[in-house]
Design a protein around this motif. Structure first.
Motif, PDB file in Angstrom:
ATOM      1  N   TYR A 168       0.829  -1.208   0.000  1.00  0.00           N
ATOM      2  CA  TYR A 168       0.000   0.000   0.000  1.00  0.00           C
ATOM      3  C   TYR A 168       0.863   1.258   0.000  1.00  0.00           C
ATOM      4  N   GLY A 169       1.911   1.272   0.812  1.00  0.00           N
ATOM      5  CA  GLY A 169       2.702   2.484   0.953  1.00  0.00           C
ATOM      6  C   GLY A 169       3.878   2.598   0.017  1.00  0.00           C
ATOM      7  N   LYS A 170       4.034   1.624  -0.872  1.00  0.00           N
ATOM      8  CA  LYS A 170       5.254   1.538  -1.680  1.00  0.00           C
ATOM      9  C   LYS A 170       5.503   2.764  -2.540  1.00  0.00           C
TER      10      LYS A 170
ATOM     11  N   LYS B 159      13.349  14.694   9.851  1.00  0.00           N
ATOM     12  CA  LYS B 159      13.949  13.773  10.801  1.00  0.00           C
ATOM     13  C   LYS B 159      13.157  13.693  12.096  1.00  0.00           C
ATOM     14  N   ASP B 160      12.961  12.463  12.575  1.00  0.00           N
ATOM     15  CA  ASP B 160      12.342  12.184  13.870  1.00  0.00           C
ATOM     16  C   ASP B 160      10.905  12.692  13.990  1.00  0.00           C
ATOM     17  N   GLU B 161      10.210  12.823  12.869  1.00  0.00           N
ATOM     18  CA  GLU B 161       8.846  13.346  12.902  1.00  0.00           C
ATOM     19  C   GLU B 161       7.934  12.477  12.031  1.00  0.00           C
ATOM     20  N   TYR B 162       6.640  12.476  12.400  1.00  0.00           N
ATOM     21  CA  TYR B 162       5.649  11.910  11.499  1.00  0.00           C
ATOM     22  C   TYR B 162       5.441  12.887  10.355  1.00  0.00           C
TER      23      TYR B 162
ATOM     24  N   GLY C 117       2.535   3.365  17.601  1.00  0.00           N
ATOM     25  CA  GLY C 117       3.433   4.347  17.027  1.00  0.00           C
ATOM     26  C   GLY C 117       3.076   4.678  15.596  1.00  0.00           C
ATOM     27  N   TYR C 118       4.089   5.102  14.835  1.00  0.00           N
ATOM     28  CA  TYR C 118       3.878   5.464  13.434  1.00  0.00           C
ATOM     29  C   TYR C 118       5.005   4.919  12.575  1.00  0.00           C
ATOM     30  N   MET C 119       4.671   4.681  11.305  1.00  0.00           N
ATOM     31  CA  MET C 119       5.655   4.294  10.299  1.00  0.00           C
ATOM     32  C   MET C 119       5.424   5.147   9.063  1.00  0.00           C
ATOM     33  N   ASN C 120       6.348   6.059   8.799  1.00  0.00           N
ATOM     34  CA  ASN C 120       6.265   6.838   7.565  1.00  0.00           C
ATOM     35  C   ASN C 120       6.457   5.923   6.359  1.00  0.00           C
TER      36      ASN C 120
ATOM     37  N   THR D  26      10.810   5.243   8.012  1.00  0.00           N
ATOM     38  CA  THR D  26      11.189   5.815   9.293  1.00  0.00           C
ATOM     39  C   THR D  26       9.982   5.787  10.231  1.00  0.00           C
ATOM     40  N   GLY D  27      10.233   5.751  11.523  1.00  0.00           N
ATOM     41  CA  GLY D  27       9.121   5.716  12.459  1.00  0.00           C
ATOM     42  C   GLY D  27       9.572   5.481  13.884  1.00  0.00           C
ATOM     43  N   ILE D  28       8.641   5.631  14.823  1.00  0.00           N
ATOM     44  CA  ILE D  28       8.900   5.428  16.247  1.00  0.00           C
ATOM     45  C   ILE D  28       7.746   4.631  16.841  1.00  0.00           C
ATOM     46  N   TRP D  29       8.095   3.592  17.624  1.00  0.00           N
ATOM     47  CA  TRP D  29       7.120   2.682  18.217  1.00  0.00           C
ATOM     48  C   TRP D  29       7.448   2.468  19.694  1.00  0.00           C
TER      49      TRP D  29
END
Length: 451
Positions: A84-86, A94-97, A391-394, A398-401
């Protein structure tokens, strides 16, 4: 990209609670993101995963306002998300959604993947991820609203609705009385059985947890108060139809970040806890006691080794490092022992690493599969979302969980869990007290119910 600035003194948690109260259809998702908060609203596409003998995905489309259901599996859903996100754009920051998926993956669905006999909590989603192309971030004197590739008419509708919503006041939270589902003798029986499994060589460590339960109208009105008191770096909140998730987690599971064209990863497992004390001298003594505890150091080391092994499957050769071991980090109500592990990913997608490394070793034990089986046998009920990740995955990987500890979940009733790692050197009374230390400050906030 469309943007609009709102001037307000509301905190991110208060704004989230207002949205949850007045616009429950927006499926609001708040992530504190290590004190760089983001609030997702009105997802373009969303996946609710439910379980009733088999996994069913309910995929929602904002354009049509409809959802359709189909059978899926843990691995098939992961592949669908990656596909879906490809080809979707992701602005670099950096370090942001910036543009991607937000939501949670519960403990049960990932433990079930290790052994299909492990139960899954019924009557609530076992995972949810939404493509949030509309979101809010804190800015000077208010919030900035972002719309990524959305129509101007739709964006203006959201903007106007938010302007009206900011004039509303937040409902006073309901007084809550949580009751434990285990008494001391129940915990003692499970603790003793855990020791027998350790002596038999089945496991080296089990993260044994217990549950508190209450009747609550909602969790959203408690979010501002809890976040104010706990100031949790990886707090989060999600509202879905007939389900809420509220976490004041201090623990980072994974941070994925880009550097020189590669995706790098940081994980910071927590193992080892002491309560805080109002007296600075006693507080320092507790901190030093944890720092020098042979039992806690060995417990932390077991989880470090487990995570290094997990990451070795996805990292480039010789890139898995442990730059910091057994550091003491202090939070509002507890001191924790925290280690740091880093790696550089090979050709695997970040979602593959996330899905394949769940559930987190810090909340299972070692070895992971056998630990999950023992947890399923000894604990009173499936954990649900608790001990999963949020969390989120751009779309650029990149992402934070976080790790979903210090977390309340509400479907019919509201549940709050706490636990700790049991090893051969564990003391029953100390482990039982650790559960109380972890959950006590949260219970106090719920029971005071004041903003």
């Amino acid at each position: 990209m469309l943007t609009h600035h709102f001037t307000t003194t509301h905190s991110p948690s208060t704004l989230t609670a207002l949205i949850a109260t007045h616009r429950p259809d927006w499926q609001v998702c708040f992530l504190n993101n290590n004190h760089r908060p983001v609030i997702g609203i009105c997802p373009k596409t969303a996946w609710h995963i439910e379980f009733d003998s088999t996994f069913t995905a309910h995929r929602y489309d904002r354009h049509t306002g409809q959802s359709f259901a189909y059978a899926t599996t843990y691995s098939d859903w992961q592949k669908e998300l990656i596909a879906y996100g490809k080809n979707l754009d992701c602005p670099s920051q950096k370090d942001e959604y910036t543009h991607g998926l937000m939501g949670f993956i519960g403990y049960d669905i990932s433990a079930h993947e290790l052994n299909p006999t492990i139960g899954i909590k019924k009557n609530q989603p076992c995972a949810y991820l939404g493509h949030y192309d509309v979101y809010l971030k804190k800015s000077d004197a208010g919030f900035e609203l972002f719309g990524i590739d959305v129509g101007e008419l739709f964006f203006n509708e959201i903007k106007n609705d938010l302007a009206d919503l900011l004039k509303e006041t937040l409902t006073q939270p309901q007084l809550a009385q949580f009751n434990p589902t285990w008494q001391k003798q129940d915990y003692t029986q499970a603790f003793n059985q855990t020791q027998e499994y350790i002596k038999a060589g089945d496991t080296y460590q089990i993260n044994l947890t217990q549950k508190w339960q209450a009747d609550l109208a909602n969790l959203s009105s408690h979010l501002p108060n809890l976040q104010h008191h706990m100031n949790a770096p990886f707090a989060g909140y999600l509202q879905l139809t007939n389900f809420e998730l509220l976490s004041v987690s201090p623990e980072l599971f994974f941070e994925f970040y880009g550097e020189n064209g590669d995706i790098h990863l940081v994980t910071k497992p927590i193992k080892g806890t002491r309560p805080r004390h109002a007296n600075p001298t006693i507080d320092d003594d507790l901190k030093n006691e944890l720092k020098n505890s042979e039992k806690d150091i060995s417990e932390n080391l077991m989880i470090v080794d487990l995570l290094r092994n997990d990451l070795g499957k996805y990292a480039k050769v010789s890139t898995v490092k442990t730059p910091k071991r057994f550091a003491i980090e202090s939070f509002k109500n507890v001191h924790h022992m925290v280690s740091t592990i880093t790696a550089q990913l090979n050709n695997n997608h970040s979602l593959t690493v996330l899905f394949g490394s769940l559930p987190a070793g810090s909340i299972t034990g070692t070895p992971k599969k056998r630990a999950c089986e023992i947890i399923h046998e000894l604990e009173i009920a499936p954990r649900g979302a608790y001990c999963g990740t949020m969390g989120y995955m751009n779309f650029d990987g990149t992402g934070i969980w976080n790790v979903l500890i210090r977390t309340a979940q509400k479907s019919d009733k509201t549940e709050l869990w706490a636990g700790g790692g049991v090893t051969i050197k564990s003391n029953l009374d100390s482990e039982y007290q650790e559960c109380t230390d972890k959950v006590g400050a949260i219970l106090a906030v719920f029971e005071s119910a004041s903003i």
